[in-house]
Scaffold this motif. Structure first.
Motif, mmCIF file in Angstrom:
data_model
loop_
_atom_site.group_PDB
_atom_site.id
_atom_site.type_symbol
_atom_site.label_atom_id
_atom_site.label_comp_id
_atom_site.label_asym_id
_atom_site.label_seq_id
_atom_site.Cartn_x
_atom_site.Cartn_y
_atom_site.Cartn_z
ATOM 1 N N ASN A 159 -20.682 -0.187 -6.775
ATOM 2 C CA ASN A 159 -20.521 -0.782 -7.749
ATOM 3 C C ASN A 159 -20.279 -2.220 -6.774
ATOM 4 O OD1 ASN A 159 -19.460 -2.980 -8.705
ATOM 5 N ND2 ASN A 159 -17.533 -2.024 -9.831
ATOM 6 N N VAL A 160 -21.970 -3.292 -6.823
ATOM 7 C CA VAL A 160 -22.092 -4.065 -5.651
ATOM 8 C C VAL A 160 -20.493 -5.303 -6.229
ATOM 9 C CG1 VAL A 160 -23.739 -5.830 -4.955
ATOM 10 C CG2 VAL A 160 -24.660 -3.334 -5.558
ATOM 11 N N PRO A 161 -21.072 -5.618 -7.219
ATOM 12 C CA PRO A 161 -19.373 -6.961 -6.850
ATOM 13 C C PRO A 161 -18.661 -6.311 -6.577
ATOM 14 C CG PRO A 161 -20.853 -6.998 -8.877
ATOM 15 C CD PRO A 161 -21.144 -5.337 -8.451
ATOM 16 N N ALA A 162 -18.048 -4.583 -6.191
ATOM 17 C CA ALA A 162 -16.805 -4.386 -6.344
ATOM 18 C C ALA A 162 -16.469 -4.134 -4.754
ATOM 19 C CB ALA A 162 -16.500 -3.075 -6.753
ATOM 20 N N TYR A 163 -18.298 -3.825 -4.471
ATOM 21 C CA TYR A 163 -18.150 -4.249 -2.385
ATOM 22 C C TYR A 163 -18.324 -5.795 -2.390
ATOM 23 C CZ TYR A 163 -19.951 0.500 -2.944
ATOM 24 O OH TYR A 163 -20.237 2.139 -3.875
ATOM 25 N N PRO A 174 -7.916 -5.240 17.115
ATOM 26 C CA PRO A 174 -7.594 -5.944 15.420
ATOM 27 C C PRO A 174 -7.703 -5.854 14.178
ATOM 28 C CG PRO A 174 -6.109 -7.186 16.974
ATOM 29 C CD PRO A 174 -7.081 -6.923 17.648
ATOM 30 N N TYR A 175 -9.234 -7.428 14.630
ATOM 31 C CA TYR A 175 -9.621 -8.026 13.596
ATOM 32 C C TYR A 175 -10.694 -6.778 12.778
ATOM 33 C CZ TYR A 175 -13.078 -10.544 11.660
ATOM 34 O OH TYR A 175 -14.139 -11.101 10.347
ATOM 35 N N GLY A 176 -11.252 -5.252 13.837
ATOM 36 C CA GLY A 176 -12.498 -4.240 12.989
ATOM 37 C C GLY A 176 -11.831 -3.226 12.811
ATOM 38 N N GLY A 177 -10.140 -3.882 13.402
ATOM 39 C CA GLY A 177 -9.521 -2.744 12.409
ATOM 40 C C GLY A 177 -8.860 -2.926 11.115
ATOM 41 N N VAL A 178 -8.374 -4.534 11.160
ATOM 42 C CA VAL A 178 -7.677 -4.666 9.680
ATOM 43 C C VAL A 178 -9.181 -4.715 8.934
ATOM 44 C CG1 VAL A 178 -6.621 -6.995 8.401
ATOM 45 C CG2 VAL A 178 -5.948 -5.808 11.307
ATOM 46 N N MET A 179 -10.308 -5.336 9.465
ATOM 47 C CA MET A 179 -11.234 -5.750 8.187
ATOM 48 C C MET A 179 -11.704 -3.891 7.666
ATOM 49 S SD MET A 179 -15.218 -7.553 8.291
ATOM 50 C CE MET A 179 -15.430 -6.261 9.543
ATOM 51 N N VAL A 180 -11.687 -3.244 8.784
ATOM 52 C CA VAL A 180 -12.469 -1.638 7.641
ATOM 53 C C VAL A 180 -11.685 -1.136 7.198
ATOM 54 C CG1 VAL A 180 -13.122 0.925 8.991
ATOM 55 C CG2 VAL A 180 -14.547 -1.830 10.638
ATOM 56 N N ALA A 181 -10.025 -0.553 7.614
ATOM 57 C CA ALA A 181 -9.442 -0.828 6.854
ATOM 58 C C ALA A 181 -9.088 -1.026 5.297
ATOM 59 C CB ALA A 181 -8.091 -0.720 7.613
ATOM 60 N N THR A 182 -8.940 -3.120 5.789
ATOM 61 C CA THR A 182 -8.849 -3.476 4.088
ATOM 62 C C THR A 182 -9.754 -3.194 3.370
ATOM 63 O OG1 THR A 182 -7.772 -5.289 5.783
ATOM 64 C CG2 THR A 182 -8.221 -5.799 3.276
ATOM 65 N N ASN A 183 -10.988 -3.560 4.294
ATOM 66 C CA ASN A 183 -11.998 -2.894 3.081
ATOM 67 C C ASN A 183 -12.769 -1.570 2.555
ATOM 68 O OD1 ASN A 183 -15.541 -3.479 2.527
ATOM 69 N ND2 ASN A 183 -15.866 -1.900 3.448
ATOM 70 N N GLU A 184 -12.025 -0.394 3.250
ATOM 71 C CA GLU A 184 -11.808 0.695 2.567
ATOM 72 C C GLU A 184 -10.737 0.694 1.350
ATOM 73 O OE1 GLU A 184 -14.302 3.145 2.992
ATOM 74 O OE2 GLU A 184 -14.703 1.509 4.045
ATOM 75 N N SER A 185 -9.807 0.284 1.459
ATOM 76 C CA SER A 185 -8.213 0.710 0.693
ATOM 77 C C SER A 185 -8.857 -0.774 -0.931
ATOM 78 C CB SER A 185 -7.090 -0.474 1.552
ATOM 79 O OG SER A 185 -7.124 0.707 2.237
ATOM 80 N N LEU A 186 -9.672 -1.704 -0.630
ATOM 81 C CA LEU A 186 -9.385 -2.693 -1.718
ATOM 82 C C LEU A 186 -10.724 -2.104 -2.344
ATOM 83 C CD1 LEU A 186 -10.019 -6.245 -0.273
ATOM 84 C CD2 LEU A 186 -7.722 -5.310 -1.624
ATOM 85 N N LYS A 187 -11.683 -0.998 -1.472
ATOM 86 C CA LYS A 187 -12.888 -0.540 -2.721
ATOM 87 C C LYS A 187 -12.507 0.708 -3.273
ATOM 88 C CE LYS A 187 -15.912 0.540 0.909
ATOM 89 N NZ LYS A 187 -16.861 1.040 1.649
ATOM 90 N N VAL A 188 -11.349 1.623 -2.595
ATOM 91 C CA VAL A 188 -10.657 2.041 -3.643
ATOM 92 C C VAL A 188 -9.394 1.745 -4.902
ATOM 93 C CG1 VAL A 188 -8.295 3.788 -3.713
ATOM 94 C CG2 VAL A 188 -10.098 3.877 -1.603
ATOM 95 N N ALA A 231 -15.618 -9.455 1.348
ATOM 96 C CA ALA A 231 -14.833 -10.782 1.300
ATOM 97 C C ALA A 231 -13.413 -11.084 1.406
ATOM 98 C CB ALA A 231 -14.876 -11.486 -0.095
ATOM 99 N N GLY A 232 -12.530 -10.303 0.942
ATOM 100 C CA GLY A 232 -11.389 -9.811 1.065
ATOM 101 C C GLY A 232 -10.434 -9.251 2.422
ATOM 102 N N ALA A 233 -11.899 -8.771 2.701
ATOM 103 C CA ALA A 233 -11.066 -7.457 4.463
ATOM 104 C C ALA A 233 -12.047 -8.573 5.340
ATOM 105 C CB ALA A 233 -12.529 -5.779 4.555
#
Length: 210
Positions: free
Chosen positions: A99-103, A76-90, A108-110
């Motif tokens: 956009n490096v700051p956004a990445y 779940p850590y890997g799943g939550v992190m990857v999914a959250t990262n992709e969602s936050l980038k959008v 960090a949020g993920a």
């Protein structure tokens, strides 16, 4: 195959890819994590000493005792992190341009979201990996004997020139007592012990540094 690299926003596919990759990772890293944590606690002279001692005293299975909970945590850590990262980038970078700051903010949020969700499992994993080790107990201050310029229970003078009957304040000594080693039978036993000793907050120890 899961569509994680397809065009558009695919958080579920990204989560599945991250979760599956964790299986291969944990099979290799769990024994190494056990060795790392035990060395960090200062109980062995080196890697090979740790391997030999643990194998002789606890058997090879002790290196993999935490694998089930590691998988339950890291999948779940890997799943939550990857999914959250992709969602936050959008959300943070809807244009899709570089956009490096956004990445960095998305990463960090993920990481924070994934760590919070899986923190209780990480605590359980650590307890299993370091069980049977005598932990350091509470630190105790041993007061000095001002009359004799000696530390209580010691024959070593703090200052050899300190005259008998001196009332000058002396530096106290610090002692650490060894706590009893704790053995856990299984994951449920760890959960019961943590809940009984520390309550729910015990499952989130170390969340800040993590």
């Amino acid at each position: 195959q899961f569509g994680a690299d397809a065009e558009g926003h695919t958080p579920l596919a990204a989560a599945a890819a991250g979760a599956i990759a964790t299986f291969a990772h944990d099979g290799i890293m769990t024994p190494m994590d056990v060795i790392k944590q035990r060395l960090q606690l200062g109980h062995y002279k080196g890697v090979m000493d740790c391997v030999r001692t643990v194998t002789a005293r606890e058997g090879m299975r002790s290196f993999f005792l935490s694998l089930p909970v590691a998988l339950v945590m890291n999948v779940p850590y890997g799943g939550v992190m990857v999914a959250t990262n992709e969602s936050l980038k959008v959300v943070l970078n809807p244009s899709g341009d570089v956009n490096v700051p956004a990445y960095l903010m998305a990463g960090a949020g993920a990481g924070a979201a994934a760590a919070t969700v899986t923190s209780p499992l990480d605590v359980i994993k650590t307890r299993l990996q370091t069980q049977d080790l005598a932990a350091l107990g509470k630190t105790k201050v041993v007061e000095a004997d001002a009359a004799a310029c000696l530390v209580t229970g010691s024959s070593v003078a703090i200052d050899p020139h300190c005259p008998p009957g001196s009332t000058a304040p002396l530096k106290p000594a610090i002692e650490q007592t060894a706590g009893a080693a704790r053995h856990y039978n299984n994951i449920a036993d760890v959960v019961r012990h943590i809940q009984s000793a520390d309550g729910t907050r015990g499952f989130f120890r170390g969340l800040g540094p993590r």
